[in-house]
Design an enzyme around this catalytic site. Sequence first.
Site, PDB file in Angstrom:
ATOM      1  N   HIS A  17      -2.366  21.395 -19.556  1.00 57.91           N
ATOM      2  CA  HIS A  17      -1.654  22.611 -19.150  1.00 57.91           C
ATOM      3  C   HIS A  17      -0.549  22.943 -20.143  1.00 57.91           C
ATOM      4  O   HIS A  17      -0.400  24.089 -20.569  1.00 57.91           O
ATOM      5  CB  HIS A  17      -0.995  22.428 -17.774  1.00 57.91           C
ATOM      6  CG  HIS A  17      -1.936  22.324 -16.633  1.00 57.91           C
ATOM      7  ND1 HIS A  17      -1.846  21.308 -15.716  1.00 57.91           N
ATOM      8  CD2 HIS A  17      -2.968  23.104 -16.235  1.00 57.91           C
ATOM      9  CE1 HIS A  17      -2.778  21.483 -14.796  1.00 57.91           C
ATOM     10  NE2 HIS A  17      -3.486  22.558 -15.098  1.00 57.91           N
ATOM     11  N   LYS A  41      -7.979  24.381  -2.298  1.00 61.80           N
ATOM     12  CA  LYS A  41      -7.489  23.071  -2.720  1.00 61.80           C
ATOM     13  C   LYS A  41      -6.498  22.521  -1.705  1.00 61.80           C
ATOM     14  O   LYS A  41      -5.785  23.266  -1.042  1.00 61.80           O
ATOM     15  CB  LYS A  41      -6.809  23.168  -4.100  1.00 61.80           C
ATOM     16  CG  LYS A  41      -7.767  23.495  -5.221  1.00 61.80           C
ATOM     17  CD  LYS A  41      -7.060  23.468  -6.558  1.00 61.80           C
ATOM     18  CE  LYS A  41      -8.022  23.762  -7.697  1.00 61.80           C
ATOM     19  NZ  LYS A  41      -7.356  23.718  -8.999  1.00 61.80           N
ATOM     20  N   ARG A  89     -12.022  24.250 -20.761  1.00 65.35           N
ATOM     21  CA  ARG A  89     -12.414  22.895 -21.162  1.00 65.35           C
ATOM     22  C   ARG A  89     -13.903  22.800 -21.438  1.00 65.35           C
ATOM     23  O   ARG A  89     -14.335  22.151 -22.356  1.00 65.35           O
ATOM     24  CB  ARG A  89     -12.046  21.890 -20.067  1.00 65.35           C
ATOM     25  CG  ARG A  89     -10.559  21.775 -19.848  1.00 65.35           C
ATOM     26  CD  ARG A  89     -10.283  20.987 -18.608  1.00 65.35           C
ATOM     27  NE  ARG A  89     -10.829  21.746 -17.478  1.00 65.35           N
ATOM     28  CZ  ARG A  89     -10.560  21.507 -16.217  1.00 65.35           C
ATOM     29  NH1 ARG A  89      -9.789  20.522 -15.895  1.00 65.35           N
ATOM     30  NH2 ARG A  89     -11.087  22.242 -15.265  1.00 65.35           N
ATOM     31  N   SER A 127      -6.197  18.274 -13.251  1.00 65.32           N
ATOM     32  CA  SER A 127      -5.260  17.727 -12.269  1.00 65.32           C
ATOM     33  C   SER A 127      -5.992  16.856 -11.260  1.00 65.32           C
ATOM     34  O   SER A 127      -5.490  15.806 -10.854  1.00 65.32           O
ATOM     35  CB  SER A 127      -4.520  18.851 -11.546  1.00 65.32           C
ATOM     36  OG  SER A 127      -3.688  19.550 -12.433  1.00 65.32           O
TER      37      SER A 127
END
Length: 163
Positions: A17, A41, A89, A127
């Site tokens: 990040h 989440k 990514r 994360s």
Amino acid sequence: MKIAICPGSFDPATYGHLDIIERAAQLFDKVIVLVMTNSEKNPLFTVDERVRLLEKCVKKKNVEIDTYKGLLVDYAKKSGAVAIVKGLRAMSDFDYEFQQALTNKSLMPELETVFLTAKNTYMFLSSSMVKEVCRLGGDISRFVPAEIHDEVTIRCKGEIKND
């Protein structure tokens, strides 16, 4: 002034990040790191805690941290942002982020989405992965900044459930 938004849940912030935030800060006059709520989440930290953790890590003068609960394009209009910056990514990230970008573009045609590819060293980093490694007793010092390492570790280990 060219303003960009780096939105995310940042639960917790990782070196990946921070790399995207710093690179965005080189491209834009002002970058707003926007801590958002993702209803899909189950966060480890509250929104206010995530802001506080980011403030410990982000040191660029042209970067500010804010929170928002709602449509990203509404925040972009309110803040005068011209772009959203997202890190990628893998191809799986691209599929999701591309859909988001097209939706945002249809809602606010003048808002651009800029994709920055992750550095090789952070291609695998998320994360969720950091939390899982930590919960299982692994060393996360290569994944999160020293300024927040202990707090993330304590919180993750407090989440371990004994079966």
